[in-house]
Design a protein around this motif. Structure first.
Motif, PDB file in Angstrom:
ATOM      1  N   LEU A  93      79.863 -32.926  30.389  1.00 31.48           N
ATOM      2  CA  LEU A  93      78.729 -32.238  30.971  1.00 31.48           C
ATOM      3  C   LEU A  93      77.823 -31.546  30.186  1.00 31.48           C
ATOM      4  CD1 LEU A  93      80.234 -31.379  34.519  1.00 31.48           C
ATOM      5  CD2 LEU A  93      78.869 -33.109  34.122  1.00 31.48           C
ATOM      6  N   ASP A  94      78.195 -31.105  29.117  1.00 29.79           N
ATOM      7  CA  ASP A  94      77.593 -30.105  28.128  1.00 29.79           C
ATOM      8  C   ASP A  94      77.252 -30.857  26.860  1.00 29.79           C
ATOM      9  OD1 ASP A  94      76.429 -27.768  27.326  1.00 29.79           O
ATOM     10  OD2 ASP A  94      77.936 -27.152  26.110  1.00 29.79           O
ATOM     11  N   ALA A  95      77.192 -32.079  26.969  1.00 32.88           N
ATOM     12  CA  ALA A  95      77.051 -32.988  25.805  1.00 32.88           C
ATOM     13  C   ALA A  95      75.668 -32.927  25.148  1.00 32.88           C
ATOM     14  CB  ALA A  95      77.241 -34.523  26.065  1.00 32.88           C
ATOM     15  N   ARG A  96      75.714 -32.827  23.955  1.00 28.50           N
ATOM     16  CA  ARG A  96      74.267 -32.647  23.313  1.00 28.50           C
ATOM     17  C   ARG A  96      74.655 -33.386  21.986  1.00 28.50           C
ATOM     18  NH1 ARG A  96      74.628 -26.129  22.839  1.00 28.50           N
ATOM     19  NH2 ARG A  96      75.540 -26.344  24.855  1.00 28.50           N
ATOM     20  N   LEU A  97      73.414 -33.745  21.377  1.00 30.03           N
ATOM     21  CA  LEU A  97      73.009 -34.587  19.891  1.00 30.03           C
ATOM     22  C   LEU A  97      73.381 -33.453  19.095  1.00 30.03           C
ATOM     23  CD1 LEU A  97      72.759 -37.062  18.775  1.00 30.03           C
ATOM     24  CD2 LEU A  97      70.335 -36.667  18.640  1.00 30.03           C
ATOM     25  N   VAL A  98      74.172 -33.419  18.057  1.00 28.69           N
ATOM     26  CA  VAL A  98      74.194 -32.524  17.161  1.00 28.69           C
ATOM     27  C   VAL A  98      73.520 -33.416  15.976  1.00 28.69           C
ATOM     28  CG1 VAL A  98      75.694 -31.482  15.481  1.00 28.69           C
ATOM     29  CG2 VAL A  98      76.338 -31.481  17.826  1.00 28.69           C
ATOM     30  N   VAL A  99      74.090 -34.669  15.548  1.00 23.05           N
ATOM     31  CA  VAL A  99      73.420 -35.204  14.337  1.00 23.05           C
ATOM     32  C   VAL A  99      73.502 -36.755  14.651  1.00 23.05           C
ATOM     33  CG1 VAL A  99      75.508 -35.516  13.086  1.00 23.05           C
ATOM     34  CG2 VAL A  99      73.256 -35.824  11.938  1.00 23.05           C
ATOM     35  N   GLY A 100      72.814 -37.608  14.504  1.00 26.09           N
ATOM     36  CA  GLY A 100      72.840 -39.266  14.585  1.00 26.09           C
ATOM     37  C   GLY A 100      71.514 -39.571  15.390  1.00 26.09           C
TER      38      GLY A 100
ATOM     39  N   ASN B  52      81.543 -39.772  38.882  1.00 25.77           N
ATOM     40  CA  ASN B  52      81.703 -39.662  40.473  1.00 25.77           C
ATOM     41  C   ASN B  52      81.575 -38.469  40.763  1.00 25.77           C
ATOM     42  OD1 ASN B  52      83.143 -39.456  42.958  1.00 25.77           O
ATOM     43  ND2 ASN B  52      84.296 -41.539  42.284  1.00 25.77           N
ATOM     44  N   PRO B  53      80.555 -37.906  41.565  1.00 28.35           N
ATOM     45  CA  PRO B  53      80.470 -36.177  41.919  1.00 28.35           C
ATOM     46  C   PRO B  53      81.822 -35.975  42.660  1.00 28.35           C
ATOM     47  CG  PRO B  53      78.393 -37.515  41.894  1.00 28.35           C
ATOM     48  CD  PRO B  53      79.498 -38.530  41.871  1.00 28.35           C
ATOM     49  N   ALA B  54      81.945 -36.685  43.733  1.00 27.36           N
ATOM     50  CA  ALA B  54      82.891 -36.309  44.701  1.00 27.36           C
ATOM     51  C   ALA B  54      84.288 -36.106  44.109  1.00 27.36           C
ATOM     52  CB  ALA B  54      83.019 -37.046  45.976  1.00 27.36           C
ATOM     53  N   ASP B  55      84.726 -37.045  43.300  1.00 23.40           N
ATOM     54  CA  ASP B  55      86.045 -36.931  42.434  1.00 23.40           C
ATOM     55  C   ASP B  55      85.975 -35.769  41.652  1.00 23.40           C
ATOM     56  OD1 ASP B  55      88.646 -38.174  41.642  1.00 23.40           O
ATOM     57  OD2 ASP B  55      87.655 -38.209  39.784  1.00 23.40           O
ATOM     58  N   PHE B  56      85.157 -35.375  40.958  1.00 25.18           N
ATOM     59  CA  PHE B  56      84.736 -34.258  40.073  1.00 25.18           C
ATOM     60  C   PHE B  56      84.874 -33.109  40.550  1.00 25.18           C
ATOM     61  CE2 PHE B  56      82.676 -31.188  37.508  1.00 25.18           C
ATOM     62  CZ  PHE B  56      83.148 -31.240  36.507  1.00 25.18           C
ATOM     63  N   ILE B  57      84.295 -32.982  41.683  1.00 20.68           N
ATOM     64  CA  ILE B  57      84.209 -31.739  42.619  1.00 20.68           C
ATOM     65  C   ILE B  57      85.611 -31.312  43.175  1.00 20.68           C
ATOM     66  CG2 ILE B  57      83.243 -30.435  44.428  1.00 20.68           C
ATOM     67  CD1 ILE B  57      80.732 -32.096  43.854  1.00 20.68           C
ATOM     68  N   PHE B  58      86.289 -32.165  43.722  1.00 22.02           N
ATOM     69  CA  PHE B  58      87.584 -32.087  44.562  1.00 22.02           C
ATOM     70  C   PHE B  58      88.502 -31.561  43.311  1.00 22.02           C
ATOM     71  CE2 PHE B  58      86.001 -34.282  48.093  1.00 22.02           C
ATOM     72  CZ  PHE B  58      85.705 -33.329  48.879  1.00 22.02           C
ATOM     73  N   THR B  59      88.542 -32.460  42.091  1.00 20.42           N
ATOM     74  CA  THR B  59      89.484 -32.267  41.001  1.00 20.42           C
ATOM     75  C   THR B  59      89.265 -30.946  40.554  1.00 20.42           C
ATOM     76  OG1 THR B  59      89.403 -34.421  40.674  1.00 20.42           O
ATOM     77  CG2 THR B  59      90.299 -32.897  38.851  1.00 20.42           C
TER      78      THR B  59
ATOM     79  N   HIS C  23      81.301 -20.774  35.072  1.00 27.19           N
ATOM     80  CA  HIS C  23      81.496 -22.005  34.365  1.00 27.19           C
ATOM     81  C   HIS C  23      81.462 -23.160  35.734  1.00 27.19           C
ATOM     82  CE1 HIS C  23      83.187 -20.137  30.636  1.00 27.19           C
ATOM     83  NE2 HIS C  23      81.870 -20.004  30.746  1.00 27.19           N
ATOM     84  N   THR C  24      82.339 -22.809  36.594  1.00 25.83           N
ATOM     85  CA  THR C  24      82.757 -23.594  37.440  1.00 25.83           C
ATOM     86  C   THR C  24      81.604 -23.942  38.514  1.00 25.83           C
ATOM     87  OG1 THR C  24      85.018 -23.200  37.422  1.00 25.83           O
ATOM     88  CG2 THR C  24      84.198 -24.310  39.428  1.00 25.83           C
ATOM     89  N   ALA C  25      80.832 -22.921  38.995  1.00 26.06           N
ATOM     90  CA  ALA C  25      79.672 -22.404  39.787  1.00 26.06           C
ATOM     91  C   ALA C  25      78.693 -23.435  39.106  1.00 26.06           C
ATOM     92  CB  ALA C  25      79.241 -21.415  39.865  1.00 26.06           C
ATOM     93  N   VAL C  26      78.448 -23.599  37.818  1.00 22.48           N
ATOM     94  CA  VAL C  26      77.594 -24.335  37.006  1.00 22.48           C
ATOM     95  C   VAL C  26      78.028 -25.740  37.259  1.00 22.48           C
ATOM     96  CG1 VAL C  26      76.220 -24.809  34.933  1.00 22.48           C
ATOM     97  CG2 VAL C  26      76.986 -22.389  35.849  1.00 22.48           C
ATOM     98  N   TRP C  27      79.179 -25.991  36.723  1.00 27.21           N
ATOM     99  CA  TRP C  27      79.707 -27.517  36.654  1.00 27.21           C
ATOM    100  C   TRP C  27      79.495 -28.361  38.124  1.00 27.21           C
ATOM    101  CZ3 TRP C  27      84.541 -25.607  33.818  1.00 27.21           C
ATOM    102  CH2 TRP C  27      84.206 -25.361  32.494  1.00 27.21           C
TER     103      TRP C  27
END
Length: 205
Positions: free
Chosen positions: A21-28, A45-52, A86-90
């Motif tokens: 969720l915090d992916a960023r391009l460093v090089v490449g 899958n938003p629902a699966d992620f949220i419940f987990t 962190h969880t609130a943002v995720w």
């Protein structure tokens, strides 16, 4: 470290998904990164992620502390710790399918205000609480000479001194025969800390 192929996007485990969720391009290649990001969100899958994530957070609190006013608070995983923010943002990212660029830096404040039912005043208090917890946690790491997240009693005075709370101020007022004394530095630090952890706990819960 670990690596993932673009074709793996449909079968990522929860921890990897959360990290990305915090992916960023460093090089490449920017083109390859955008291709990966597009595939990631297509398979997300938003629902699966949220419940987990909610179940994981409950387990963390049960282990690290269910109240933001623990005697030896866990600054990361305890109630009112950094993981609450962190969880609130995720969860907001997941619900709205927002890329990392949308919440990077201080943009998470705008995101919580716009999508998380958080007022501007509450967002400002969250930012202050986050900064304060970072300061306490950094001072704790320095004092322990190791990565530690639980502010144990034996480290609290040392951390208070490192944060500039200084020595007890002694007598601050005299009214007739009644004397009032300022609390010692460690008590003042813990009072401030509890104020910030309570803020995180209340707004992010």
């Amino acid at each position: 470290y670990a690596y993932r192929l673009i074709d793996d996007a449909a079968q990522l485990d929860h921890q990897t998904t959360c990290g990305l969720l915090d992916a960023r391009l460093v090089v490449g290649s920017q083109r390859v990164f955008l291709q990966f990001e597009n595939e990631f969100w297509t398979c997300f899958n938003p629902a699966d992620f949220i419940f987990t994530k909610l179940a994981e957070r409950r387990a963390q609190r049960a282990k690290a502390g269910v109240t933001p006013r623990m005697v030896e608070p866990d600054l990361k995983d305890g109630a009112g710790g950094l993981r609450d923010l962190h969880t609130a943002v995720w969860l907001t990212q997941a619900r709205r399918c927002l890329t990392a660029a949308r919440v990077r830096g201080t943009r998470w404040l705008d995101v919580l205000e716009r999508y998380g039912d958080v007022s501007h005043e509450e967002a400002s208090r969250l930012a202050e609480a986050k900064e304060y917890l970072f300061r306490v946690r950094n001072a704790l790491h320095t004092a322990a000479d190791a990565e530690r997240d639980q502010l144990v009693v034996t480290r609290q005075e040392e951390v208070a001194e490192a944060l500039g709370y200084g020595r007890p101020m002694g007598e601050i007022a005299v009214a007739g025969s009644s004397e009032r004394h300022a609390p010692p530095p460690v008590e003042r630090m813990m009072r401030d800390l509890y104020g910030h952890t309570t803020t995180l706990y209340r707004i992010c819960d």
